[in-house]
Design a protein around this motif. Structure first.
Motif, PDB file in Angstrom:
ATOM      1  N   THR A 136      92.759  40.415-118.902  1.00 20.36           N
ATOM      2  CA  THR A 136      93.995  39.785-119.364  1.00 20.36           C
ATOM      3  C   THR A 136      94.968  39.634-118.199  1.00 20.36           C
ATOM      4  O   THR A 136      94.867  40.314-117.189  1.00 20.36           O
ATOM      5  CB  THR A 136      94.708  40.638-120.438  1.00 20.36           C
ATOM      6  N   VAL A 137      95.881  38.702-118.378  1.00 20.73           N
ATOM      7  CA  VAL A 137      96.955  38.548-117.419  1.00 20.73           C
ATOM      8  C   VAL A 137      98.243  38.409-118.228  1.00 20.73           C
ATOM      9  O   VAL A 137      98.339  37.563-119.129  1.00 20.73           O
ATOM     10  CB  VAL A 137      96.715  37.362-116.465  1.00 20.73           C
ATOM     11  N   LEU A 138      99.199  39.278-117.970  1.00 13.20           N
ATOM     12  CA  LEU A 138     100.470  39.300-118.691  1.00 13.20           C
ATOM     13  C   LEU A 138     100.250  39.327-120.204  1.00 13.20           C
ATOM     14  O   LEU A 138     100.978  38.690-120.958  1.00 13.20           O
ATOM     15  CB  LEU A 138     101.320  38.080-118.324  1.00 13.20           C
ATOM     16  N   GLY A 139      99.188  39.994-120.613  1.00  9.83           N
ATOM     17  CA  GLY A 139      98.921  40.090-122.045  1.00  9.83           C
ATOM     18  C   GLY A 139      98.208  38.878-122.621  1.00  9.83           C
ATOM     19  O   GLY A 139      97.929  38.823-123.810  1.00  9.83           O
ATOM     20  N   LEU A 140      97.932  37.890-121.773  1.00 10.13           N
ATOM     21  CA  LEU A 140      97.170  36.731-122.237  1.00 10.13           C
ATOM     22  C   LEU A 140      95.712  36.946-121.868  1.00 10.13           C
ATOM     23  O   LEU A 140      95.420  37.381-120.753  1.00 10.13           O
ATOM     24  CB  LEU A 140      97.670  35.457-121.560  1.00 10.13           C
ATOM     25  N   ARG A 141      94.823  36.639-122.803  1.00  7.54           N
ATOM     26  CA  ARG A 141      93.412  36.783-122.464  1.00  7.54           C
ATOM     27  C   ARG A 141      93.018  35.641-121.549  1.00  7.54           C
ATOM     28  O   ARG A 141      93.244  34.470-121.846  1.00  7.54           O
ATOM     29  CB  ARG A 141      92.551  36.792-123.736  1.00  7.54           C
ATOM     30  N   LYS A 142      92.429  36.002-120.422  1.00  7.80           N
ATOM     31  CA  LYS A 142      92.108  34.981-119.419  1.00  7.80           C
ATOM     32  C   LYS A 142      91.124  33.951-119.966  1.00  7.80           C
ATOM     33  O   LYS A 142      91.216  32.769-119.663  1.00  7.80           O
ATOM     34  CB  LYS A 142      91.527  35.633-118.162  1.00  7.80           C
ATOM     35  N   ARG A 143      90.190  34.426-120.773  1.00 10.32           N
ATOM     36  CA  ARG A 143      89.185  33.486-121.286  1.00 10.32           C
ATOM     37  C   ARG A 143      89.797  32.526-122.299  1.00 10.32           C
ATOM     38  O   ARG A 143      89.342  31.393-122.443  1.00 10.32           O
ATOM     39  CB  ARG A 143      87.998  34.250-121.859  1.00 10.32           C
ATOM     40  N   ASP A 144      90.844  32.981-122.972  1.00 15.65           N
ATOM     41  CA  ASP A 144      91.559  32.058-123.853  1.00 15.65           C
ATOM     42  C   ASP A 144      92.244  30.976-123.020  1.00 15.65           C
ATOM     43  O   ASP A 144      92.272  29.802-123.395  1.00 15.65           O
ATOM     44  CB  ASP A 144      92.620  32.806-124.673  1.00 15.65           C
ATOM     45  N   LEU A 145      92.787  31.390-121.890  1.00 18.45           N
ATOM     46  CA  LEU A 145      93.419  30.420-121.000  1.00 18.45           C
ATOM     47  C   LEU A 145      92.401  29.410-120.496  1.00 18.45           C
ATOM     48  O   LEU A 145      92.674  28.219-120.417  1.00 18.45           O
ATOM     49  CB  LEU A 145      94.076  31.139-119.811  1.00 18.45           C
ATOM     50  N   LEU A 146      91.205  29.923-120.176  1.00 20.44           N
ATOM     51  CA  LEU A 146      90.154  29.023-119.705  1.00 20.44           C
ATOM     52  C   LEU A 146      89.814  27.999-120.793  1.00 20.44           C
ATOM     53  O   LEU A 146      89.596  26.825-120.501  1.00 20.44           O
ATOM     54  CB  LEU A 146      88.906  29.823-119.296  1.00 20.44           C
ATOM     55  N   THR A 147      89.789  28.466-122.025  1.00 22.69           N
ATOM     56  CA  THR A 147      89.512  27.554-123.132  1.00 22.69           C
ATOM     57  C   THR A 147      90.571  26.455-123.190  1.00 22.69           C
ATOM     58  O   THR A 147      90.280  25.328-123.580  1.00 22.69           O
ATOM     59  CB  THR A 147      89.501  28.325-124.464  1.00 22.69           C
ATOM     60  N   GLU A 148      91.771  26.780-122.783  1.00 22.72           N
ATOM     61  CA  GLU A 148      92.817  25.752-122.775  1.00 22.72           C
ATOM     62  C   GLU A 148      92.703  24.838-121.560  1.00 22.72           C
ATOM     63  O   GLU A 148      93.085  23.673-121.621  1.00 22.72           O
ATOM     64  CB  GLU A 148      94.201  26.410-122.767  1.00 22.72           C
ATOM     65  N   VAL A 149      92.222  25.393-120.464  1.00 25.89           N
ATOM     66  CA  VAL A 149      92.140  24.606-119.227  1.00 25.89           C
ATOM     67  C   VAL A 149      90.964  23.625-119.275  1.00 25.89           C
ATOM     68  O   VAL A 149      91.057  22.519-118.758  1.00 25.89           O
ATOM     69  CB  VAL A 149      92.033  25.562-118.007  1.00 25.89           C
ATOM     70  N   LEU A 150      89.880  24.031-119.926  1.00 25.43           N
ATOM     71  CA  LEU A 150      88.678  23.191-119.909  1.00 25.43           C
ATOM     72  C   LEU A 150      88.915  21.766-120.421  1.00 25.43           C
ATOM     73  O   LEU A 150      88.432  20.818-119.794  1.00 25.43           O
ATOM     74  CB  LEU A 150      87.541  23.869-120.680  1.00 25.43           C
ATOM     75  N   PRO A 151      89.627  21.576-121.534  1.00 26.06           N
ATOM     76  CA  PRO A 151      89.858  20.188-121.961  1.00 26.06           C
ATOM     77  C   PRO A 151      90.566  19.363-120.894  1.00 26.06           C
ATOM     78  O   PRO A 151      90.321  18.166-120.771  1.00 26.06           O
ATOM     79  CB  PRO A 151      90.760  20.342-123.189  1.00 26.06           C
ATOM     80  N   VAL A 152      91.419  20.003-120.122  1.00 24.79           N
ATOM     81  CA  VAL A 152      92.099  19.295-119.034  1.00 24.79           C
ATOM     82  C   VAL A 152      91.067  18.817-118.015  1.00 24.79           C
ATOM     83  O   VAL A 152      91.083  17.669-117.571  1.00 24.79           O
ATOM     84  CB  VAL A 152      93.133  20.222-118.348  1.00 24.79           C
ATOM     85  N   ILE A 153      90.141  19.707-117.690  1.00 22.13           N
ATOM     86  CA  ILE A 153      89.094  19.352-116.732  1.00 22.13           C
ATOM     87  C   ILE A 153      88.222  18.252-117.310  1.00 22.13           C
ATOM     88  O   ILE A 153      87.797  17.334-116.619  1.00 22.13           O
ATOM     89  CB  ILE A 153      88.246  20.596-116.381  1.00 22.13           C
ATOM     90  N   GLY A 154      88.023  18.330-118.596  1.00 20.41           N
ATOM     91  CA  GLY A 154      87.162  17.353-119.267  1.00 20.41           C
ATOM     92  C   GLY A 154      87.695  15.939-119.210  1.00 20.41           C
ATOM     93  O   GLY A 154      86.970  14.983-119.486  1.00 20.41           O
ATOM     94  N   GLN A 155      88.951  15.804-118.839  1.00 23.03           N
ATOM     95  CA  GLN A 155      89.501  14.450-118.811  1.00 23.03           C
ATOM     96  C   GLN A 155      89.120  13.704-117.548  1.00 23.03           C
ATOM     97  O   GLN A 155      89.322  12.502-117.485  1.00 23.03           O
ATOM     98  CB  GLN A 155      91.021  14.516-118.947  1.00 23.03           C
ATOM     99  N   ASN A 156      88.627  14.380-116.573  1.00 20.73           N
ATOM    100  CA  ASN A 156      88.193  13.679-115.373  1.00 20.73           C
ATOM    101  C   ASN A 156      86.672  13.777-115.280  1.00 20.73           C
ATOM    102  O   ASN A 156      86.115  14.856-115.091  1.00 20.73           O
ATOM    103  CB  ASN A 156      88.839  14.294-114.138  1.00 20.73           C
ATOM    104  N   LEU A 157      86.071  12.620-115.400  1.00 20.73           N
ATOM    105  CA  LEU A 157      84.608  12.595-115.418  1.00 20.73           C
ATOM    106  C   LEU A 157      83.998  13.160-114.148  1.00 20.73           C
ATOM    107  O   LEU A 157      82.867  13.619-114.134  1.00 20.73           O
ATOM    108  CB  LEU A 157      84.117  11.161-115.612  1.00 20.73           C
TER     109      LEU A 157
END
Lengths: 197, 989
Positions: B949-970
Motif C-alpha cells: 500500500t501507499v498512503l493507505g491506498l492499495r497499489k494494485r487498486d491504483l494499477l487497476t485505475e492506471v491500466l485503462p489510461v494505458i489502454g488508450q494508446n495502442l
C-alpha cells in the motif's frame, strides 16, 4: 495586424448629470500575451476651437493582458469645469478614448457629447455663467468613431518604417463633397476609413 | 486548355492557394501589409468571364490579417467547414464561417469595404517553435498535421482542438511539406534534411526514410509540397535530383521503391499536386470500347516558373507551360471535378487553367474510385472513415473495450461537429459559472485596481474568454450597456438578437422571463430616450451647421477623432526606449506588490511572524522583551488584550468544522459552528489573574480556567490547545478534559495549529514541534527552522498542519516546506518562483472528474499556481521537448510532494495525471517502472521490501485505475496486456 482589437465599448450611466464620472465598459481581444500594459486615456475636448482645452480625465494602465478576450470598466471623473471655456460648456463636444501600447497610440474612439440643460426654462434662457449642476451630459453612444493606427507591437524598433506610423487617412472625416454650409448632419457623416481592411 | 490570370490586385507574394471542396471559393495565403494575409475569393468570376464583369458579383469574400507574419499555407478541411492556415508567426489558425454575423462586424467601421463572408478564427494552435510551412487535413478530417522549420510535425486532434495527438520528430532539417495517404494509413513529410519520411498513423512511428533521390539536392526551396496519388499507389516528392537534374521523385507504395521520376524542369520542383480524380480513357465514338487501366493526373510546379501536367499513363507530360509567372510557383490546387487548376506564385499572382475531358479523360465516379480502393486495400475509403486505426489488429479484448470507450467519449464531440464548438462550454469556466450579464453588472466594483509605484491606476482586466477555448460570440459592439436594475433582456437589441444562437455559447442567454417585464420596460424607455437624444443631437447639429460660423468648430471636432494625440496637455507621451522597457516592467511589478505588503502590515498581520528575527536574538531574549516583540509583530486581538487598560476584552474564535484555524473573528452566531472564546483576566484571585477559555458547539459548551493570559488558542474536532503568556501549552479534549499537564515551551508560542489529534507549535525561537496527543508521542521534536530560513530574508508567512499531522510552513519568499518526520528533513513542496511550474503543460492529461481529487494540503500550498498550465501556452517559444521535460519533472515533484504530505487523495490524483502524461508522450520506460512498482512481485518472496500500500491506498487498486489510461494508446498494448494478465493472475490467487 493589431494585436489588440477593441470589440465593444458600452457607455454606462448615460445620459447623466454633467458632474457624474464617465464610465466606459471596454471589451477587447488580444491575439497573444502582451508583455507590457496597455494605457487607456479618456480625453475630454473642452472646446472645439483649440486643443488647448483638452483635458485628460484620467489615464489607466491595463494589464496583465494574456491572450484572450477581456473587459474592464474605465471610470474617470467629470472634467474640471474651470478649464472649460464658458461659451463651450453647453452644446456638442467630443470625448475620446485612446489606447496606447509602448507609448504608441493604436486606437482612438471618439464620441459626440451633447451637454444641455434638462430644465426647459434654462434651455430657453441659458445663464451666462454655465450652471453645471443643471447640465446633463448625453454621449451619442450609438455612433462611435473609431480610428486605428498601425503601430509597432514588438519591442524592436528597427523594422518599423516611419511611414506606417502616419495616420492612414488624415482627412477622412471630411468627405470631398462637404462644402461649407452644406455639411451633412452628424449622424450621416461617413465614417473614417479603416486601415484594418 | 484555357489559361486565365484572375484579377488579384496583390503584389505581395502568394504562398498558398486552395480551392474549397464545394468549388465556389478559394483561399490564398501570403504576405499582407505588415502581417500575414489570408484571403477568400469567389470562384465564379474566375470560371466565367461574364461573372467577372458583373459588378454585383463580389470577387473578394473575406480578408483576414490575424496572422502576425507571412502565411505559408492555407488548406480547407475535407468537409469544407474549416480552413486551416499556418504562418511564419509559428501559429496554425483554424477558421470557420460565422454564419450569424451579417456583412462587416468591424467595430465602428462603415460597411463599404465589408467582408461579404465572415470567417473567424476559432482556434489558434500553438506548439511550433518556428515558422509553420505546411498544414494538411487527414482523410475525413480526423487529424490536422502541421510541419515547421522547428523540424517537427505536429498531429492535432481535429475533433478536440487544441489537443495534440503526437509530435513526429526525426527530421534534422526544416520540414516543408506534408501529405496524407488517401487511405489514411500514412503521412509523408519532406524536409530540407534531404529526406522524405513516411510515418504510420497507427502508432506514429517512422515507416520508411527515403534519402537516396535527395542526396544530390543542394540549395533550398521555400516549400517542398509533396503529394499522394488519389489511388494511394504513388507518392511524388518535390525537389529531388537525378543525374544532377531536378526531378519529382515517384515513390511506389509497394516497397517504397524509387525507380521513376518526373524529369524536365530546369530548376527545383517546389510543388506537386495530384488531381483528386482518377481517370479512365475517354471512349471515342466509333472506336471499340476496350477496357483501359485507370490513371492519375499530376501537376508539377517549379522554381523555374513553369508548370507541367502529367498523366500516369503517359511517358511524356500532357502539357508544359513555360514562364507562367515572374517568380517561382508556390502552390497548386485542383478543382474537385479535376478539370480546373489554380496555381499561385511568389510574384503575387494566381493563374487558372481549365482542361476539357478530352484532354484528361473521363473521371471515375466515387463508386468506381471506391471499387479501386476495395481492390487494392481490401476496403474502400468510405468504410475506413469511421475506424481511425483501421489497420491495427487489437489483440486484447480489454484493449478493445478501452478503445471503444474512448470512441464513445469522443462521440459527443463529433455530434457537434469538429472540436471548436465542443470547446465552447469552457468559456463558462473562465467566467466561473457566472453569466456575462452578472459580470457586467458588477464589473466596476469587482475589477482589481491597484496603484503603481508612481501612483498610476492599474486595472487588471477581467478575462472573459481564453483565446484557445473556442468560438467567440460575434462582436458585441454597440450592444446596449446593462442599465441599473434592468435584466438580461436589455441585451435583446435588434443587432444582438439576430445572432442570439452564437451569443448563447457565451452564456449570454437572452431571457424572456415574464417576471422581468418592468425592468424590460425601463430598458425600452431608456432606449427610446436614447434615440430621442440622438435625434436631438442630429437636429441640433443640423441647426448649428446652417450657420456658417459654427462649421469650423464642428470640423475641428471631427478632426479630433482621427488625429493622434501628439501633445495632449496633461499627458506626457512616453517615448519608446528599448533600454528602459524592462526597467519599467520591474517597477510595475514591485508597485503591484507594494500595496499588498502595506495591507498586510496595517490590517491583519497575524500571519507575519517575526520568527526569524527572533531566532537571531534567541540568546538575549527574555520574557518581557518577547512580549514587546509579540505586540509589535502580531497585533492580534488577543495580543491587544495584554495591556491592563482594557480590563475585560473578549475574543471569540470562530472555528469552522474542518479547518480549525485560529482566525479571530467577532461574535458571529451560526448554528453548527464551533466557538472558542478567550477572556483574559476574568478575575483576580490572590494577585494572579485568571483567564477563561470558553468552548461551544451546537449548544454544548464548556470552559476552563487558566492561571495566565492566553495568547493563542486553536482547536480541532478532537482537541483544543491553548498557549499562555507564561510559555505553557495546555491541551484539552473536545469535551474540556485536560489531556496533558501543561507543556513548557522553550520560547513563547508563535503559531499554534490543531488538526484531528495532532497539535503543532511554532515558537518564537523558530522551532517546530508536532505532537500526537492521542498516542502521546512527539512527531517532530523541537526542530529548528534554520535550515529553511538561513540565507534568506524571508519570514514565515503561513503555517498549517495537515490532517495527517504533517507540519507545513510557507515563507514570504513564496517557498513552502513541510517537515518529513520519517527522514527528519525539511522538504520543499511548493515554490511560487519555480519556473518548472510556470512552463508545465499537462492540461491534456487532466480530466473533468479529476478536479475533485486535487483538493488537499498540496493544492492548498500551491494554490492558484497550479493554473500554471495556462501559462504554458503563453510561453509558446518554449520548445516542445523542453516543455515536455519540465512537465515530467513537475509531475514527478507533485507526486513525491503528495507522498511526503501523506495526502492520499492528492497522490492518486497526480498519479493518474502522471500516467496519462506518460502515455500521451510515450515515456515507455517510466510507465513500465510505474506499473512495476504498483504491481509488486507476483510471487511472494521474503527478500522483497515491496509495500502493498501507499498512503493507505492499495497499489494494485491504483494499477487497476492506471491500466485503462494505458489502454488508450495502442502503442502500449503489449505493456497493457502484460500487466493486465499479471493483475488477473494475482486476483485469481
Amino acid at each position: 495586424m493589431a494585436k489588440v482589437q477593441v470589440l465593444n465599448v458600452a457607455v454606462l450611466d448615460n445620459p447623466s448629470p454633467f458632474r457624474n464620472p464617465f464610465q466606459f465598459e471596454i471589451t477587447f481581444e488580444c491575439m497573444e500575451d502582451l508583455p507590457e500594459d496597455l494605457e487607456w486615456k479618456i480625453i475630454y475636448v473642452g472646446s472645439a476651437e483649440s486643443e488647448e482645452y483638452d483635458q485628460v480625465l484620467d489615464s489607466v494602465l491595463v494589464g496583465p493582458v494574456p491572450a484572450g478576450r477581456h473587459m474592464f470598466v474605465f471610470q474617470a471623473d467629470a472634467p474640471n469645469t474651470g478649464l472649460i471655456p464658458e461659451s463651450d460648456a453647453v452644446g456638442v463636444t467630443v470625448v475620446l478614448i485612446t489606447c496606447t501600447y509602448r507609448g504608441q497610440e493604436f486606437i482612438r474612439i471618439g464620441y459626440y457629447v451633447n451637454n444641455e440643460y434638462t430644465d426647459p426654462e434654462l434651455r430657453e434662457n441659458p445663464p451666462v455663467k454655465p450652471d453645471y449642476t443643471q447640465l446633463q451630459r448625453n454621449i451619442l453612444a450609438s455612433n462611435p468613431r473609431v480610428t486605428r493606427f498601425h503601430i509597432n507591437w514588438e519591442a524592436t524598433m528597427d523594422k518599423m518604417e516611419d511611414s506606417e506610423n502616419v495616420d492612414p487617412a488624415p482627412n477622412a472625416m471630411l468627405p470631398p463633397t462637404s462644402m461649407p454650409g452644406k455639411a451633412p448632419p452628424l449622424g450621416l457623416m461617413p465614417d473614417n476609413s479603416m486601415d484594418c481592411l | 486548355d484555357k489559361l486565365t490570370r484572375p484579377w488579384l490586385p496583390v503584389s505581395k507574394p502568394i504562398f498558398s492557394v486552395d480551392i474549397h471542396p464545394d468549388g465556389t471559393k478559394f483561399a490564398t495565403g501570403g504576405q499582407g501589409e505588415d502581417s500575414g494575409k489570408v484571403v477568400i475569393w469567389n470562384m465564379a468570376p474566375v470560371l466565367r468571364e461574364e461573372d467577372e464583369r458583373n459588378e454585383n458579383i463580389p470577387k473578394l469574400l473575406c480578408q483576414m490579417d490575424n496572422h502576425l507574419a507571412c502565411v505559408n499555407c492555407v488548406r480547407w478541411s475535407n468537409n469544407g467547414l474549416y480552413l486551416a492556415s499556418g504562418g511564419d508567426d509559428k501559429l496554425v489558425m483554424v477558421w470557420k464561417r460565422a454564419a450569424f454575423i451579417g456583412p462587416s462586424a468591424v467595430f465602428g467601421s462603415s460597411s463599404k469595404l465589408a467582408n461579404v463572408e465572415q470567417w473567424r478564427c476559432v482556434m489558434i494552435l500553438r506548439n511550433h517553435t518556428g515558422d509553420v510551412m505546411d498544414v494538411a487535413w487527414s482523410p475525413h478530417d480526423v487529424w490536422l498535421a502541421s510541419c515547421s522549420v522547428d523540424n517537427t510535425i505536429v498531429i492535432w486532434n481535429a475533433r478536440k482542438f487544441p489537443e495534440i495527438v503526437m509530435t513526429l520528430k526525426g527530421h534534422t532539417g526544416l520540414v516543408k511539406g506534408l501529405t496524407w495517404d488517401p487511405v489514411g494509413k500514412y503521412i509523408a513529410s519532406q524536409a530540407d534534411d534531404r529526406s522524405l519520411k513516411v510515418w504510420r498513423t497507427m502508432d506514429w512511428q517512422l515507416e520508411t526514410n527515403i534519402t537516396k533521390p535527395f542526396s544530390e539536392c543542394g540549395g533550398t526551396t521555400h516549400v517542398l509540397r509533396l503529394s499522394w496519388s488519389p489511388d494511394g499507389q504513388y507518392l511524388v516528392s518535390a525537389h529531388a535530383m537525378n543525374n544532377s537534374g531536378p526531378t519529382a521523385q515517384i515513390i511506389e507504395r509497394d516497397g517504397w521503391k524509387t525507380n521513376m521520376d518526373f524529369v524536365g524542369h530546369r530548376k527545383a520542383v517546389t510543388v506537386v499536386k495530384f488531381n483528386p480524380k482518377i481517370f479512365k480513357k475517354k471512349q471515342k465514338n466509333g472506336s471499340t470500347p476496350k477496357p483501359s487501366c485507370p490513371y492519375c493526373c499530376c501537376a508539377v510546379g517549379s522554381k523555374d516558373r513553369s508548370l507541367s501536367v502529367w498523366l500516369t499513363s503517359l511517358k511524356r507530360p500532357l502539357v508544359v507551360i513555360h514562364d507562367l509567372f515572374d517568380k517561382s510557383i508556390m502552390d497548386i490546387t485542383w478543382t474537385l471535378n479535376g478539370l480546373g487548376l489554380l496555381v499561385c506564385s511568389m510574384d503575387g499572382t494566381v493563374a487558372f487553367l481549365d482542361f476539357s475531358q478530352d484532354e484528361l479523360g473521363d473521371p471515375l465516379n466515387e463508386e468506381e474510385k471506391n471499387a479501386i480502393h476495395q481492390n487494392i486495400y481490401g476496403k474502400s475509403l468510405a468504410i475506413t472513415m469511421e475506424s481511425q486505426l483501421s489497420s491495427t489488429i487489437i489483440e486484447n479484448p480489454e484493449m478493445l473495450k478501452y478503445q471503444q470507450e474512448r470512441q464513445v467519449n469522443q462521440n459527443p464531440n463529433e455530434a457537434q461537429g469538429i472540436g471548436p464548438e465542443s470547446q465552447t462550454p469552457k468559456l463558462t469556466n473562465v467566467l466561473n459559472g457566472e453569466s456575462l450579464e452578472d459580470i457586467r453588472k458588477n464589473l466596476l466594483n469587482k475589477q482589481v485596481e491597484t496603484r503603481t509605484a508612481d501612483g498610476r491606476r492599474r486595472i487588471t482586466p477581467l478575462c472573459i474568454a481564453q483565446l484557445d477555448t473556442g468560438d467567440f460570440s460575434p462582436a458585441l459592439f454597440n450592444s446596449v450597456p446593462i442599465l441599473p436594475g434592468s435584466s438580461a433582456s436589455t441585451q435583446l437589441t435588434p443587432q444582438i438578437s439576430s445572432d442570439s444562437s452564437t451569443a448563447n455559447s457565451l452564456g449570454l442567454r437572452p431571457s424572456h422571463d415574464p417576471t422581468t417585464t418592468s425592468p424590460n420596460k425601463t430598458a425600452e424607455e431608456n432606449k427610446d430616450s436614447a434615440t430621442a437624444a440622438v435625434n436631438s443631437i442630429g437636429m441640433k447639429s443640423n441647426l448649428l451647421l446652417t450657420s456658417a460660423s459654427k462649421i469650423e468648430p464642428m470640423k475641428a471636432l471631427d478632426s479630433r477623432f482621427t488625429e493622434r494625440s501628439k501633445a495632449t496637455p496633461g499627458v506626457t507621451s512616453v517615448p519608446l526606449t528599448i533600454g528602459i522597457t524592462p526597467l519599467d516592467r520591474v517597477k510595475d511589478c514591485s508597485s503591484v506588490k507594494e500595496p499588498k505588503g502595506k495591507d498586510e502590515t496595517s490590517s491583519d498581520s497575524e500571519d507575519k511572524i517575526m520568527v526569524k528575527s527572533m531566532a537571531k536574538r534567541k540568546g538575549e531574549m527574555e520574557g518581557a522583551e518577547v512580549v514587546e516583540k509579540r505586540k509589535k509583530g502580531r497585533p492580534r486581538k488577543d495580543a491587544k488584550m495584554m495591556p491592563i487598560s482594557q480590563p475585560f476584552p473578549q475574543v471569540t474564535f470562530l472555528l469552522s468544522k474542518d479547518a480549525w484555524t485560529s482566525k479571530s473573528m467577532d461574535g458571529v452566531s451560526t448554528d453548527g459552528v464551533t466557538y472558542l472564546e478567550v477572556e483574559n483576566e476574568v478575575s483576580v484571585v490572590s494577585g494572579s489573574r485568571l483567564s477563561q477559555l470558553k468552548w461551544s458547539r451546537e449548544g454544548r459548551e464548556w470552559d476552563a480556567l487558566l492561571p495566565s493570559r492566553i495568547i493563542i488558542a486553536a482547536g480541532s474536532n478532537d482537541v483544543v490547545a491553548v498557549a499562555c503568556e507564561d510559555r505553557t501549552l495546555s491541551v484539552f479534549t473536545a469535551c474540556g478534559r485536560r489531556l496533558i499537564p501543561s507543556i513548557i515551551l522553550p520560547a513563547p508560542m508563535s503559531a499554534l495549529h490543531c488538526s484531528r489529534h495532532f497539535v503543532m507549535a511554532l515558537t518564537a525561537s523558530a522551532t517546530l514541534s508536532v505532537w500526537d496527543v492521542q498516542k502521546q508521542t512527539a512527531l517532530v521534536k523541537n526542530e529548528s527552522l534554520n535550515p529553511i530560513l538561513s540565507g534568506t530574508d524571508a519570514t514565515v508567512s503561513q503555517s498549517f498542519l495537515t490532517q495527517q499531522g504533517v507540519a507545513v510552513v510557507s515563507l514570504s519568499n513564496g517557498k513552502t516546506y513541510c517537515f518529513n518526520s520519517s527522514l527528519e528533513t525539511w522538504n520543499l513542496i511548493a515554490d511560487k518562483q519555480d519556473s518548472l511550474v510556470q512552463c508545465t503543460d499537462f492540461r491534456n492529461c487532466v480530466s473533468a472528474q479529476d478536479a475533485l481529487g486535487s483538493m488537499g494540503p498540496l493544492a492548498l500550498t500551491q494554490g492558484r499556481n497550479l493554473s500554471a498550465g495556462r501559462l504554458a501556452s503563453r510561453l509558446s517559444s518554449t520548445p516542445h521537448h523542453l516543455q515536455q521535460g519540465m512537465t515530467l519533472a513537475f509531475l514527478e515533484k507533485q507526486l513525491s510532494s503528495a507522498l511526503v504530505l501523506l495526502s492520499a487523495s492528492e497522490y492518486r490524483h497526480w498519479l493518474l495525471i502522471y500516467a496519462r502524461f506518460l502515455v500521451n508522450e510515450g515515456y515507455e520506460l517510466r510507465l513500465r517502472e510505474l506499473c512495476q512498482d504498483l504491481l509488486g512481485p507476483v510471487h511472494k518472496s521474503s527478500s522483497s521490501s515491496w509495500e502493498p500500500t501507499v498512503l493507505g491506498l492499495r497499489k494494485r487498486d491504483l494499477l487497476t485505475e492506471v491500466l485503462p489510461v494505458i489502454g488508450q494508446n495502442l502503442r502500449f498494448q503489449r505493456l497493457f496486456t502484460e500487466y493486465q494478465d499479471q493483475l488477473e493472475l494475482l486476483r485469481l490467487k
